[in-house]
Motif scaffolding. Structure first.
Motif, PDB file in Angstrom:
ATOM      1  N   GLU A  26      43.063  37.766  33.379  1.00 27.04           N
ATOM      2  CA  GLU A  26      42.642  37.662  31.980  1.00 27.04           C
ATOM      3  C   GLU A  26      41.310  38.389  31.823  1.00 27.04           C
ATOM      4  OE1 GLU A  26      41.020  33.894  29.726  1.00 27.04           O
ATOM      5  OE2 GLU A  26      43.204  33.765  29.956  1.00 27.04           O
ATOM      6  N   ASP A  27      41.262  39.357  30.943  1.00 24.27           N
ATOM      7  CA  ASP A  27      40.029  40.082  30.628  1.00 24.27           C
ATOM      8  C   ASP A  27      39.323  40.641  31.872  1.00 24.27           C
ATOM      9  OD1 ASP A  27      40.368  39.460  27.892  1.00 24.27           O
ATOM     10  OD2 ASP A  27      39.377  37.523  28.177  1.00 24.27           O
ATOM     11  N   GLY A  28      40.084  41.275  32.763  1.00 22.31           N
ATOM     12  CA  GLY A  28      39.485  41.877  33.950  1.00 22.31           C
ATOM     13  C   GLY A  28      39.020  40.872  34.986  1.00 22.31           C
ATOM     14  N   ARG A  29      39.536  39.656  34.891  1.00 23.20           N
ATOM     15  CA  ARG A  29      39.181  38.593  35.841  1.00 23.20           C
ATOM     16  C   ARG A  29      40.443  38.031  36.477  1.00 23.20           C
ATOM     17  NH1 ARG A  29      36.463  34.274  32.300  1.00 23.20           N
ATOM     18  NH2 ARG A  29      38.357  34.742  31.155  1.00 23.20           N
ATOM     19  N   LEU A  30      40.300  37.574  37.703  1.00 20.84           N
ATOM     20  CA  LEU A  30      41.398  36.979  38.469  1.00 20.84           C
ATOM     21  C   LEU A  30      41.068  35.516  38.725  1.00 20.84           C
ATOM     22  CD1 LEU A  30      44.013  37.389  40.207  1.00 20.84           C
ATOM     23  CD2 LEU A  30      42.474  37.983  42.104  1.00 20.84           C
ATOM     24  N   LEU A  31      42.012  34.631  38.501  1.00 22.68           N
ATOM     25  CA  LEU A  31      41.796  33.212  38.774  1.00 22.68           C
ATOM     26  C   LEU A  31      41.937  32.978  40.274  1.00 22.68           C
ATOM     27  CD1 LEU A  31      41.230  30.371  37.695  1.00 22.68           C
ATOM     28  CD2 LEU A  31      43.714  30.083  37.433  1.00 22.68           C
ATOM     29  N   LEU A  32      40.854  32.521  40.888  1.00 17.43           N
ATOM     30  CA  LEU A  32      40.850  32.238  42.319  1.00 17.43           C
ATOM     31  C   LEU A  32      40.548  30.767  42.560  1.00 17.43           C
ATOM     32  CD1 LEU A  32      38.884  35.286  43.765  1.00 17.43           C
ATOM     33  CD2 LEU A  32      41.359  34.887  43.796  1.00 17.43           C
ATOM     34  N   ALA A  33      41.065  30.257  43.669  1.00 17.96           N
ATOM     35  CA  ALA A  33      40.846  28.872  44.063  1.00 17.96           C
ATOM     36  C   ALA A  33      40.083  28.867  45.390  1.00 17.96           C
ATOM     37  CB  ALA A  33      42.188  28.154  44.210  1.00 17.96           C
ATOM     38  N   THR A  65      44.706  23.566  39.952  1.00 15.69           N
ATOM     39  CA  THR A  65      43.680  23.991  38.989  1.00 15.69           C
ATOM     40  C   THR A  65      43.528  23.072  37.788  1.00 15.69           C
ATOM     41  OG1 THR A  65      45.109  25.342  37.565  1.00 15.69           O
ATOM     42  CG2 THR A  65      44.218  26.401  39.571  1.00 15.69           C
ATOM     43  N   GLY A  66      44.529  22.250  37.497  1.00 12.99           N
ATOM     44  CA  GLY A  66      44.494  21.415  36.298  1.00 12.99           C
ATOM     45  C   GLY A  66      45.008  22.122  35.064  1.00 12.99           C
ATOM     46  N   GLY A 107      45.079  23.320  29.443  1.00 13.14           N
ATOM     47  CA  GLY A 107      44.432  22.556  30.495  1.00 13.14           C
ATOM     48  C   GLY A 107      42.991  22.998  30.696  1.00 13.14           C
ATOM     49  N   ARG A 108      42.336  22.426  31.699  1.00 14.08           N
ATOM     50  CA  ARG A 108      40.951  22.739  32.006  1.00 14.08           C
ATOM     51  C   ARG A 108      40.790  22.842  33.509  1.00 14.08           C
ATOM     52  NH1 ARG A 108      37.260  18.401  29.774  1.00 14.08           N
ATOM     53  NH2 ARG A 108      36.421  18.292  31.855  1.00 14.08           N
ATOM     54  N   LEU A 109      40.090  23.863  33.966  1.00 13.59           N
ATOM     55  CA  LEU A 109      39.880  24.036  35.405  1.00 13.59           C
ATOM     56  C   LEU A 109      39.148  22.831  35.980  1.00 13.59           C
ATOM     57  CD1 LEU A 109      38.825  27.799  35.619  1.00 13.59           C
ATOM     58  CD2 LEU A 109      41.045  26.798  36.180  1.00 13.59           C
ATOM     59  N   ARG A 110      39.649  22.360  37.127  1.00 14.29           N
ATOM     60  CA  ARG A 110      39.052  21.227  37.821  1.00 14.29           C
ATOM     61  C   ARG A 110      39.447  21.316  39.288  1.00 14.29           C
ATOM     62  NH1 ARG A 110      43.521  19.737  39.744  1.00 14.29           N
ATOM     63  NH2 ARG A 110      45.180  18.844  38.538  1.00 14.29           N
ATOM     64  N   PRO A 111      38.737  20.592  40.172  1.00 16.51           N
ATOM     65  CA  PRO A 111      39.137  20.571  41.587  1.00 16.51           C
ATOM     66  C   PRO A 111      40.497  19.877  41.740  1.00 16.51           C
ATOM     67  CG  PRO A 111      36.904  19.702  41.288  1.00 16.51           C
ATOM     68  CD  PRO A 111      37.521  19.846  39.926  1.00 16.51           C
ATOM     69  N   ILE A 117      41.720  22.265  47.393  1.00 13.91           N
ATOM     70  CA  ILE A 117      41.047  23.169  46.454  1.00 13.91           C
ATOM     71  C   ILE A 117      39.851  22.439  45.837  1.00 13.91           C
ATOM     72  CG2 ILE A 117      41.275  24.572  44.362  1.00 13.91           C
ATOM     73  CD1 ILE A 117      42.922  25.588  46.788  1.00 13.91           C
ATOM     74  N   VAL A 118      38.641  22.966  46.096  1.00 15.30           N
ATOM     75  CA  VAL A 118      37.438  22.307  45.592  1.00 15.30           C
ATOM     76  C   VAL A 118      36.976  22.868  44.253  1.00 15.30           C
ATOM     77  CG1 VAL A 118      36.677  21.575  47.888  1.00 15.30           C
ATOM     78  CG2 VAL A 118      35.901  23.770  46.983  1.00 15.30           C
ATOM     79  N   GLU A 119      37.426  24.071  43.893  1.00 19.42           N
ATOM     80  CA  GLU A 119      37.138  24.625  42.577  1.00 19.42           C
ATOM     81  C   GLU A 119      38.041  25.816  42.317  1.00 19.42           C
ATOM     82  OE1 GLU A 119      33.333  26.580  41.858  1.00 19.42           O
ATOM     83  OE2 GLU A 119      33.236  27.182  43.952  1.00 19.42           O
TER      84      GLU A 119
END
Length: 164
Positions: A26-33, A65-66, A107-111, A117-119
């Motif tokens: 999304e917008d030049g960003r990658l979701l990482l855990a 990720t939540g 949803g909302r990012l959470r551990p 997965i801590v974040e």
């Protein structure tokens, strides 16, 4: 799994894992855990017995990720063999990963509750290369950015900041 010989001509037994991974861009960003070990990876994980990898990736994103997600497309499949010398169990391990382009819908990012997965963090592409990360991250990003017709990219060298 039967794969490598043990030097006597006998084939060595090892472990096998089928997993599904989410490539969320999304917008030049990658979701990482981030794992408790400090390494970064893609949201995703093992496909349970009788589970469809398509359903597994959605479940894994929610658990880790939540967030709610939908699959936009299949990106490809990667098969990697981790040699016994570096595999956790000390035996040859094969991981077959099914990579999907996934869009977060809510949803909302959470551990991960009671998990590894801590974040989870939206990470700009240029920052990804500076992180200690699983080779799965590089494979997923390469699949998403090149969308090869074969669904296959060259193996990623496991050196420096890139881990098995």
């Amino acid at each position: 799994m039967r794969h490598e010989t043990d030097g006597t001509g006998e084939r060595e037994q090892g472990s096998f894992r089928l997993a599904a991974y989410a490539v969320c861009i999304e917008d030049g960003r990658l979701l990482l855990a981030r794992l408790a070990s400090g390494n970064w990876t893609l949201p995703g994980g093992g496909v349970e017995h009788a589970e469809d990898p398509f359903a597994a990736v959605i479940r894994e994103v929610a658990e880790e990720t939540g967030c709610d997600a939908v699959v936009e497309r299949l990106l490809g499949v990667d098969s990697r063999v981790v040699p016994a010398a570096v595999a956790r169990a000390g035996t040859v391990h094969q991981n077959v990963g099914v990579f999907y382009r996934v869009r977060i819908t809510g949803g909302r990012l959470r551990p991960e509750p009671n998990g590894d997965i801590v974040e989870s963090v939206w990470t700009p592409f240029p920052e990804v290369a500076r992180l200690r990360r699983s080779s799965l991250v590089d494979i997923g990003l390469a699949l998403a950015l090149t969308v090869p017709a074969t669904g296959h990219v060259a193996p990623v060298p496991v050196v420096g900041m890139v881990q098995h």
